[in-house]
Design an enzyme around this catalytic site. Structure first.
Site, mmCIF file in Angstrom:
data_model
loop_
_atom_site.group_PDB
_atom_site.id
_atom_site.type_symbol
_atom_site.label_atom_id
_atom_site.label_comp_id
_atom_site.label_asym_id
_atom_site.label_seq_id
_atom_site.Cartn_x
_atom_site.Cartn_y
_atom_site.Cartn_z
ATOM 1 C CG PHE A 1 -0.300 0.274 2.568
ATOM 2 C CD1 PHE A 1 -0.109 1.865 2.717
ATOM 3 C CD2 PHE A 1 0.276 -0.668 3.185
ATOM 4 C CE1 PHE A 1 0.374 1.899 4.002
ATOM 5 C CE2 PHE A 1 0.944 -0.060 4.650
ATOM 6 C CZ PHE A 1 0.951 1.124 4.800
ATOM 7 C CE LYS B 1 -3.213 -8.455 -4.348
ATOM 8 N NZ LYS B 1 -3.733 -7.370 -3.298
ATOM 9 C CD GLU C 1 -5.534 -5.685 0.494
ATOM 10 O OE1 GLU C 1 -4.636 -5.730 -0.420
ATOM 11 O OE2 GLU C 1 -5.308 -6.063 1.532
ATOM 12 C CB SER D 1 4.649 -7.308 5.496
ATOM 13 O OG SER D 1 3.861 -8.379 5.301
ATOM 14 C CB CYS E 1 10.309 -0.185 2.530
ATOM 15 S SG CYS E 1 11.145 0.705 1.188
ATOM 16 C CD GLU F 1 8.366 -2.982 8.315
ATOM 17 O OE1 GLU F 1 7.682 -3.877 7.912
ATOM 18 O OE2 GLU F 1 8.946 -2.113 7.098
#
Ligand code: NAD
Length: 499
Positions: A148, A172, A175, A225, A280, A384
């Site tokens: 995301f 993909k 969402e 992740s 990240c 994280e």
């Protein structure tokens, strides 16, 4: 309410028995819904990509490059429109969203050089009258699964190079903020990309599993992740696919006693709290060497005093909300639990105060947190957090700083702040991390280099975008050639020797 569909073979649509909410994180409202693909819909997207493959790989390199030149212009001309879509679903401030688009454009520019990138090699006369050459051919249908936090840039990290190499793609996206991917796919179409070369399928694990299990998908690029990256790597490689799966991070910034403290503090604030820490490559651990902690904390505290947190569409906001309420609550739980772990909370973001004012909103906001005396073994240190939480670890020496970083499970990015070239050079040599900054807090390489971490920050052996992506998205074919030279043919059952 707007339904965000799929984009298969150049057509938007969805059967959409199941949908998920897409929030505006700044207000907390569900303002769109996204279709969740079934396995059958995903297979339709794969079939469209497979059908488009023969014509696309046969398209001349110059015509392919034209698509990228046109796409670059579309992205540059329409950056504000795309940035607004990102902000409306992700929450990051508009200038940050525009920055993400501009980093994505770098990948398009790199892909536009595909004629040069796809050149093979040739050796003449490897034996008498025999030549060898190699070519790079596409692998086939590529699945790209994205997180995301960069809904434009990360898809472009993958899709640009994959398509340039003559592959076709099923993307993909997350969402949580899927609209940007549909926008990108339509922009590719506007730039002249034939239908079926880039398909977008929205959804969750069902769609991802269909991609990982399909025999027609030949390569998988994943960013997300670490636990999911690891499972994707296992499942796709067990199915015989090539995989690159980039995972999470805990990026340490070392500040040496000889550093410019003011510059280091400014860099730490920008890299820890920019995009609400949902990068990240965000800095989440400050490693203060020697007696540098006190002046560093004083400078950081002063710099964050007037930091403005608010709706990303407000030009005055410097930091927006987090992606969901659940994620915000998870981030805040690390701050709430910090004292019990033995750390000292210097700024408590759970109070949701910015520039002296309480943040009054139903959006997914948190304040910034600064936590001192963080140590290995604390959840705060090991996990994280992916929010605007900066921990400070105090160490006595450079050697301790290196030992600390090398022992951490993640190895995405790191930085050292020093005025000593020798120390910086030694750090580059010693550190077990994929991307290193010297007086640069977020060392994301430019598009002509590749990007990737070490250890649990990347499963697979290829970094993403740049030159390593050309290697990842192509197969080498090596051709050995002899032409008739009118010497009499001889039968020889021995193994051919070139001596
Ligand atoms: P995520 O792992 O939750 O999701 C990533 C993608 O995987 C999404 O498309 C999601 O729909 C899909 N997914 C989620 N659960 C799945 C499951 N069980 N099976 C199959 N697919 C699944 O990550 P996120 O929360 O969207 O993104 C944030 C994470 O991404 C952070 O850990 C961050 O560090 C990481 N990240 C890493 C890099 C990098 O370059 N290393 C870059 C950006 C983000």
């Amino acid at each position: 309410m707007t339904l965000i569909p799929h984009y298969i073979d150049g057509v938007e649509g969805a059967e959409a028995a199941k949908t998920l909410p897409v929030y505006n994180p700044a207000t907390g409202e569900t303002h769109r819904r996204v279709a969740v693909a079934t396995a059958e819909e995903t297979e339709r997207a794969i079939a469209a990509a497979k059908a488009a493959m023969p014509a696309w790989r046969a398209t001349s390199l110059i015509k392919r490059a034209d698509v990228f030149f046109r796409l670059r212009q579309i992205l540059a001309d329409r950056t504000p429109e795309l940035a607004a879509i990102v902000t409306s679903e992700h929450g990051k401030v508009l200038s940050d969203a525009a920055g993400e688009v501009s980093r994505g454009i770098e990948n398009v520019e790199f892909a536009a050089g595909l004629t040069h990138l796809l050149k093979g090699e040739r050796a003449e006369q490897v034996a008498r009258g025999v030549d060898v050459h190699s070519v790079k051919q596409p692998v086939g249908v590529v699945a790209c699964i994205t997180p995301f936090n960069f809904p434009v840039m990360v898809p472009l990290w993958m899709v640009a190079s994959a398509i340039a190499c003559g592959n076709t793609v099923v993307l993909k996206p997350s969402e949580k903020d899927p609209s940007a991917a549909i926008w990108l796919a339509k922009a590719f179409t506007d730039a002249g990309l034939p239908d079926g070369v880039l398909n977008v399928i929205n959804g969750d694990k069902t769609a991802v599993d269909a991609l990982l299990d399909s025999p027609d998908v030949k390569a998988v690029s994943f960013v997300g992740s670490t636990p999911i990256a690891k499972s994707i790597y296992k499942r796709a490689s067990a199915n015989g696919k090539r995989v690159q799966a980039l995972g999470g991070a805990k990026n340490h910034m070392v500040v040496m006693p000889d550093a410019d403290i003011d510059a280091a503090a400014a860099a730490a604030v920008s890299a820890a709290y920019g995009s609400a820490g949902e990068r990240c490559m965000a800095i989440s651990v400050l490693v203060a060497v020697g007696d540098v902690a006190e002046p560093l904390i004083a400078s950081i505290s002063e710099k964050v005093q007037n930091l403005r947190i608010g709706d990303g569409t407000d030009a005055a906001s410097e930091m927006g909300p987090l992606i969901t309420r659940e994620h915000r609550d998870r981030v805040e739980s690390y701050v709430t639990g910090a004292e019990a772990e033995g750390a000292t909370v210097l700024i408590d973001g759970t109070q949701r105060i910015a520039a002296g004012q309480r943040i009054e909103s139903d959006g997914f906001f948190t304040g910034i947190s600064l936590i001192d005396h963080v140590k290995p073994g604390m959840k705060l240190y090991e996990d994280e957090i992916f929010g605007p939480v900066l921990g400070i670890v105090r160490v006595g020496s450079y050697a301790e700083a290196v030992e600390l970083i090398n022992a951490h499970q993640f190895g995405n990015g790191t930085a050292i702040f020093t005025r000593d070239g020798g120390t910086a050079r030694q750090f580059e040599f010693d550190i077990e991390v994929g991307m290193v900054g010297v007086n640069v807090p977020i060392p994301v390489p430019v598009g002509a280099f590749s990007f990737g971490g070490w250890k649990t920050s990347l499963f697979g052996d290829s970094h993403i975008y740049g030159p390593e992506s050309i290697h990842f998205y192509t197969r080498s074919k090596v051709v050995t050639t002899r032409w008739p030279d009118h010497t009499p043919a001889q039968v020889d059952l021995g193994f051919p020797s070139n001596h």
